[in-house]
Design an enzyme around this catalytic site. Structure first.
Site, short mmCIF file in Angstrom:
data_model
loop_
_atom_site.label_atom_id
_atom_site.label_comp_id
_atom_site.label_asym_id
_atom_site.label_seq_id
_atom_site.Cartn_x
_atom_site.Cartn_y
_atom_site.Cartn_z
N ASP A 197 0.90 -1.16 0.00
CA ASP A 197 0.00 0.00 0.00
C ASP A 197 0.93 1.20 0.00
O ASP A 197 1.50 1.56 1.03
CB ASP A 197 -0.89 0.00 1.25
N HIS A 198 1.09 1.81 -1.18
CA HIS A 198 2.17 2.79 -1.30
C HIS A 198 1.94 4.02 -0.42
O HIS A 198 2.88 4.76 -0.14
CB HIS A 198 2.40 3.18 -2.76
N GLU A 236 -8.97 14.54 -5.45
CA GLU A 236 -8.27 14.38 -6.74
C GLU A 236 -8.97 15.27 -7.76
O GLU A 236 -10.20 15.23 -7.86
CB GLU A 236 -8.35 12.90 -7.14
N HIS A 261 -5.96 2.56 1.21
CA HIS A 261 -5.17 3.71 1.65
C HIS A 261 -5.79 4.45 2.84
O HIS A 261 -5.10 4.72 3.83
CB HIS A 261 -5.02 4.73 0.51
#
Lengths: 513, 349
Positions: A197-198, A236, A261
């Site tokens: 999970d970046h 976003e 996230h």
């Protein structure tokens, strides 16, 4: 035998040399993120000696064409300038392996290639498999790796390891996640399975624990006694450009962002202090938070606590943009949410009665991810008892991206002979204070996987508990007879009115970013 | 002497008593800039000609390390005491957008010290921020306890010292007096950071690791002006390997290992090469080598076993003191490894 020259040299787990095999090597993730991350580790001198990289994909490429494509993109996107000398020492270690993902022969020949590398390297057979392919191939790749004997380290080498990193999405429902976990655990050991999970690799996400547990002033106030509510926003401004509508319309904001996230960020904010900083020490506490989420398991509860929405046509940065259903590769009758706001309640002693509002959406006015901790108002005596009272409660903001940093809003007296107050902001910007750029999330995460440190990766139970929470909402939306409605909002605004009303009903408002 | 001193880049000359007011004016004049500071960074030299050069260094350093910089040059030979001060700000565009500035106050003190260094330091700090003190060249008698007790971090370059043993004795004394709170950072040690990382990386290889008990020789090539840097690097190899000094003769040393083997070590000088040009460790069937060509920004890591060699490039340390200071500031830490190696180094010195 240990390496005495390692002692006290750097304060992190030591990454070990290995061969990194990337499945889906011709894709964007490999070119834009993974190879630049490995390259930047080499630039910083962090990449272990002798790391080899094998790209595994279906296209009929050669070592040369693969390397050329990687170099071209690395010059464009690398965090640090492209250094020919470093690249030329890295590039002989990069090769391409062409095979269909379902073709066992491709894995058998991969195994031979890996064995040859191990012989050349003197028998140390560490392997790191990175599954960056389309999700429908995850099962096939894992099973074929097992079939080829690659999912376990060689029995002749006690210290060798074989690890797998799996990209998101890790399932699309609880059932599919459980199935994928069964396959993963049936091939690799859980300790060797790294669900990436970046967001957890981002500097500011890692700083949440430091902020909470390395500063004595915050933790005593980090509870229901002092905190009114918490907001987590991931906005976003982009829509469905570049054909992403195809994937997104099948997933939606809740599955795409909240399940992974945002629930990960929420668990870092809400968890109890871990007993130690080991991977399981931290993950044990995180999973308790997700497990303690009150379940919105009826359409009525979902209607009260969740708002979903789609954007209509509108304006972004002065340009007219299409509505969600008019976007490329989006079903004109789509029932997929491009915005979701969820009221999360964590039923623990610490957080009882404190709502965590989570919102995420496309085509909002700007790109921003942040966590804001809204403290309770001061008692109704002194300044609060005066007409007008105190302007606002204190707010601690942790900005995840962009403009990473931390700010604290406090109230201050305006200069003058009368007693008037205004909120002022104490602001810490990473970019202003630390001129050096932070490593990309993938750099940190790849290094951690090479070092066997899974702290920043999701564990099986975390993933499944998160899916359990999300599945109830998805079921109410798509399986029930009286599904909660789909709200609408013009592109370029801060989401549907219904999301504002969810907070307004409790005397709160979304933070203006 | 002061008439010839360059003040280029030091900014506006101000009266010492008006420094806070002048700094305020400086910030008010430009509302578009952000004043950032993570530390008080003090650079001290007893060579007044160094002042303008130090200002250039701060200009570069503040790209990554926002600070309040205080530059002090002391001309102790001047007959009459006097002081001049300047203020300026170094601004950089962060990520191509916001202008981030660090303020700099420069002082030229002339005449006898009489505690003026200490007072100038203490009077011009940003409260609560750590105090990093870069002492250039020899440690003089002005390096005294009432000063160093208030420092958080002391940076110096022992390779510039003519009386290194005396200098290290003072450092050890300061460290003891501050009960370990003062972090010591020697640029002669920083200079070999990537060499040490490279050696550690090469010995991760199982073949190299298996050859460790059988090492026979160590050789270091450096510029003759970098004897301290080379000796610190050798001391690190010796200390980490657990070897004991058996004998020494100038730049040749003999050590004994825990398993009773003898290891030869040699320092070689090459003034045409890089500051540290090569470190090589040899066993019977294995050689581990790290090399740097003159002017190269990279180290070449080489591992040879049974005639087969593997080589690749990695980053190298900065060659200039300012670059070394910048990388040292980026790393931070308590520098405990240096303190552990120091007794071995002093034994070899």
């Amino acid at each position: 035998m240990s390496n005495p020259f390692r002692e006290d040299l750097v304060s992190r787990n030591r990454p070990e040399s290995c061969t990194v095999v990337i499945f889906g090597a011709t894709g964007d993730l490999t070119h834009r993120k993974l190879i630049p991350a490995l390259y930047n580790l080499a630039v910083d001198g962090e990449l272990p000696t002798g790391v080899k990289i094998i790209g595994f994909a279906r296209r009929d490429w050669t070592d040369e064409s693969f390397r050329e494509g990687l170099e071209k993109l690395n010059r464009e996107v690398s965090r640090t300038d492209h250094d020919d000398e470093i690249w030329s020492s890295l590039v002989p270690n990069i090769s391409y392996h062409q095979s269909e993902f379902q073709d066992q022969e491709g894995y058998t020949s991969l195994a031979k290639k890996l064995d040859a590398i191990d012989v050349e390297r003197g028998g140390k057979g560490n392997r790191l498999f990175y599954i960056a392919s389309a999700p429908e191939y995850f099962d096939d790749i894992l099973l074929h790796l097992k079939e080829a004997g690659l999912s376990q380290a060689s029995k002749d080498c006690e210290t060798c390891w074989s690890r797998v990193i799996v990209e998101k999405p890790f399932g699309t429902t609880l059932a599919t996640a459980q199935h994928l976990n069964e396959v993963a655990n049936g091939t690799f050991e859980e300790k060797d399975t790294y669900r990436i999970d970046h967001y957890l690799g981002k500097e500011t996400a890692q700083n949440i624990m430091v902020l909470r547990f390395a500063n004595a002033i915050f933790e005593p106030m980090w509870n229901k006694e002092h905190i009114d509510h918490v907001q987590i926003t991931c906005a976003e401004h982009l829509g469905m450009e570049g054909g992403r509508g195809g994937y997104y319309d099948g997933a939606g904001a809740l599955r795409d962002m909240v399940q992974n996230h945002l629930l990960q960020l929420l668990s870092l904010v809400a968890m109890e202090p871990p007993t130690d900083l080991s991977a399981d020490g931290v993950r044990d506490e995180k999973v308790k938070v997700i497990r303690s989420l009150r379940q919105w398991n009826t359409p009525e509860l979902v209607n009260e606590n969740v708002v979903r929405g789609q954007y209509l046509s509108g304006n972004i940065n002065g340009k007219e943009v299409l509505g969600y259903r008019e976007e490329d590769r989006v079903n004109p009758e789509s029932k997929t949410e491009a915005f979701v706001a969820v009221r999360c309640m964590i039923d623990t002693w610490r957080w009882s009665g404190v709502p965590f509002y989570v919102r995420v959406g496309k085509r909002l006015p700007k790109k921003a991810t942040e966590i804001s901790i809204h403290f309770k108002a001061t008692p109704s005596v002194l300044f609060n008892a005066m007409p007008g009272g105190v302007p606002d409660g204190n707010v601690l903001v942790i900005r995840i991206q962009p403009d990473e940093g931390i700010s604290l809003r406090i109230n201050s007296k305006l200069p003058g002979t009368t007693l008037r107050m205004e909120p002022v902001k104490m602001d810490f910007h990473y970019a202003s204070s630390f001129g050096k750029s932070s490593p990309e999330a993938y750099e940190r995460l790849l290094l951690d996987a090479m070092a066997g440190d899974a702290t920043l990766f999701a564990r099986r139970d975390e993933v499944e508990e998160a899916w359990k929470f999300v599945d109830h909402i998805e079921n109410a939306w798509h399986e029930s007879d009286n599904p909660p409605p789909m709200a609408e909002f013009p592109a370029g605004s801060w989401g549907p009115r219904e999301a504002d009303e969810m907070l307004a009903g409790e005397g709160r408002t979304w933070r203006r970013l | 002497m002061s008439a010839t001193i360059s003040t280029e880049g030091l900014g506006r000359k101000v009266s010492v008593g008006a420094i806070p007011l002048e700094l305020k004016k400086l910030w008010e004049a430009d509302e578009a800039s952000t004043n950032a500071s993570l530390m008080n960074f003090l650079v001290y030299t007893e060579d007044p000609n160094q002042l303008a050069e130090n200002s250039k260094t701060i200009q570069n350093l503040t790209r990554e390390h926002a600070c309040r910089a205080v530059l002090i040059a002391m001309d102790r030979k001047a007959p009459e005491p006097s002081v001049d001060a300047w203020i300026t700000a170094h601004c950089h565009l962060a990520h191509g957008k916001k202008s981030i500035c660090s303020e700099q106050i420069s002082f030229l003190l002339r005449g006898k010290s009489m505690g003026r260094l200490r007072n100038t330091v203490f009077a011009n700090l940003n409260s609560d921020l750590p105090l990093i003190f870069w002492w250039q060249n020899e440690l003089s008698d002005l390096f005294e306890d009432r000063l160093y007790r208030l420092l958080n971090r002391l940076i110096f370059d022992s390779s510039t010292w003519s009386q290194a043993q005396e200098g290290f004795a003072r450092i050890v004394e300061a460290r003891d007096a501050t009960k370990g709170r003062l972090v010591i950072q020697d640029l002669a040690w920083t200079r070999s950071f990537h060499y040490r990382l490279a050696i550690a990386g090469l010995f991760d290889d199982p073949i190299a690791q298996n050859s460790l008990p059988y090492l026979e020789s160590v050789s270091i090539t450096a510029q003759s002006g970098q004897r301290t840097s080379a000796l610190l690097l050798l001391a690190w190899v010796v200390s980490q390997s657990g070897w004991k000094l058996a004998s020494s003769d100038g730049d040749s040393f003999q050590f004994s290992s825990k398993n009773g083997r003898t290891i030869q070590a040699e320092l070689n000088w090459d003034d045409d090469g890089a500051p540290i040009g090569e470190l090589s460790l040899k066993a019977l069937n294995c050689e581990v080598k790290v090399l740097r060509k003159v002017g190269s920004a990279h180290l070449c890591h080489v591992l040879c076993t049974d005639g087969h060699c593997l080589d690749f490039s990695g980053p190298a340390d900065a060659e200039d003191p300012a670059g070394l200071v910048a990388s040292q500031l980026s790393r931070g830490g308590k520098n405990s490894l240096f303190l552990r190696v120091l007794p071995t180094f002093l034994q070899l010195f």
